[in-house]
Design a protein around this motif. Structure first.
Motif, short mmCIF file in Angstrom:
data_model
loop_
_atom_site.label_atom_id
_atom_site.label_comp_id
_atom_site.label_asym_id
_atom_site.label_seq_id
_atom_site.Cartn_x
_atom_site.Cartn_y
_atom_site.Cartn_z
N THR A 52 -4.49 -1.90 0.45
CA THR A 52 -5.13 -3.18 0.72
C THR A 52 -6.47 -2.91 1.42
N SER A 53 -7.11 -3.94 1.93
CA SER A 53 -8.47 -3.81 2.44
C SER A 53 -8.59 -2.86 3.63
N LYS A 54 -9.64 -2.06 3.60
CA LYS A 54 -9.95 -1.19 4.73
C LYS A 54 -10.74 -1.94 5.81
N PHE A 55 -11.09 -3.20 5.53
CA PHE A 55 -11.88 -3.99 6.47
C PHE A 55 -11.03 -4.93 7.32
N GLY A 56 -9.81 -5.22 6.85
CA GLY A 56 -8.95 -6.09 7.62
C GLY A 56 -8.32 -7.19 6.78
N LEU A 57 -7.79 -8.19 7.47
CA LEU A 57 -7.03 -9.26 6.82
C LEU A 57 -7.71 -10.61 7.04
N GLY A 58 -7.70 -11.45 6.00
CA GLY A 58 -8.29 -12.77 6.11
C GLY A 58 -8.79 -13.24 4.76
N ASP A 59 -9.47 -14.39 4.76
CA ASP A 59 -9.89 -14.98 3.49
C ASP A 59 -11.23 -15.69 3.61
N TRP A 60 -12.08 -15.23 4.51
CA TRP A 60 -13.37 -15.88 4.67
C TRP A 60 -14.24 -15.64 3.45
N PRO A 61 -14.96 -16.66 2.98
CA PRO A 61 -15.84 -16.48 1.81
C PRO A 61 -16.83 -15.35 2.05
N GLY A 62 -16.98 -14.49 1.06
CA GLY A 62 -17.91 -13.38 1.18
C GLY A 62 -17.37 -12.19 1.94
N SER A 63 -16.17 -12.31 2.47
CA SER A 63 -15.59 -11.19 3.21
C SER A 63 -14.96 -10.19 2.25
N ARG A 64 -14.60 -9.05 2.81
CA ARG A 64 -13.91 -8.02 2.03
C ARG A 64 -12.49 -7.81 2.56
N TYR A 65 -11.90 -8.90 3.05
CA TYR A 65 -10.57 -8.85 3.62
C TYR A 65 -9.50 -9.14 2.57
N THR A 66 -8.30 -8.67 2.84
CA THR A 66 -7.15 -9.03 2.01
C THR A 66 -6.50 -10.29 2.60
N PRO A 67 -6.32 -11.34 1.79
CA PRO A 67 -5.73 -12.57 2.32
C PRO A 67 -4.23 -12.43 2.52
N LEU A 68 -3.73 -13.19 3.47
CA LEU A 68 -2.30 -13.24 3.73
C LEU A 68 -1.73 -14.56 3.21
#
Length: 206
Positions: A66-82
């Motif tokens: 999964t993402s090396k940047f973290g967790l979440g779903d902000w537009p434009g982010s590189r996070y994996t959503p939960l």
């Protein structure tokens, strides 16, 4: 001669109309295909593992990234959503392992596992749609479960938001789950997320 041409044209027109009708019927049937309510995918970002369930019974577990940047779903982010999502589209039917996709279209290139300097989306794509406020941007952010040539990094956070799998594993998963299958992404262990969890050992997808 004119009578002959007219009758031939009439037959050709009837054949074309019949063909178009069959196409419409096939399209209607495909568009009304029932969603996959039999299978469920549970992804543990904490353990970097993906479990496949069939009617609530654990089938198998695959390692993922999964993402090396973290967790979440902000537009434009590189996070994996939960949270709770579903498979919205399947892309890549019959593509060979390592087939490269750009903008969800095959480029014609094939990349071998762990090719130096290469990190495209390969082999298969399961495009996810979020079902909750906490992952509502997942579809427009192009969050996929997909194959990666960086197989040496599978098992640790290494992606730009998507869930990466080995090509051999995503092919197996793709062949089992259908559009509409539930996907849960959690920041806990699989044992905490799956009722009655028992390590599958040598269980495999059938």
């Amino acid at each position: 001669m004119r009578i002959h041409e007219g009758s031939q044209g009439g037959r050709d027109g009837a054949i074309r109309r019949r063909y178009h009708l069959l196409l419409l019927v096939a399209f209607f049937i495909a568009s009304c295909a029932a969603p996959d309510t039999r299978h469920q995918i549970v992804i543990s970002t904490r353990e970097q593992k993906l479990a496949v369930l069939d009617r609530g019974n654990l089938m198998t577990i695959y390692p993922v990234s999964t993402s090396k940047f973290g967790l979440g779903d902000w537009p434009g982010s590189r996070y994996t959503p939960l949270g709770q999502l579903e498979i919205a589209r399947k892309i890549g039917d019959n593509a060979p392992p390592g087939a490269v996709f750009k903008d969800r279209r095959r480029t014609g290139e094939i990349v071998l596992p762990d090719s130096p300097g290469r990190d495209p989306i390969v082999t298969r794509i399961l495009w996810l749609r979020g079902l909750e406020a906490q992952n509502t941007n997942a579809f427009t952010r192009d969050i996929y479960i997909h194959g990666t040539p960086e197989e040496r990094l599978i098992g640790m956070p290494a992606s730009y938001g998507c869930i990466r799998m080995r090509s051999s594993d995503i092919i197996k998963l793709y062949d089992v789950v259908g559009v509409g299958a539930a996907v849960s992404i959690v920041d806990t262990s699989l044992a905490s997320a799956i009722p009655g969890f028992v390590t599958p050992g040598t269980l495999a997808i059938r």
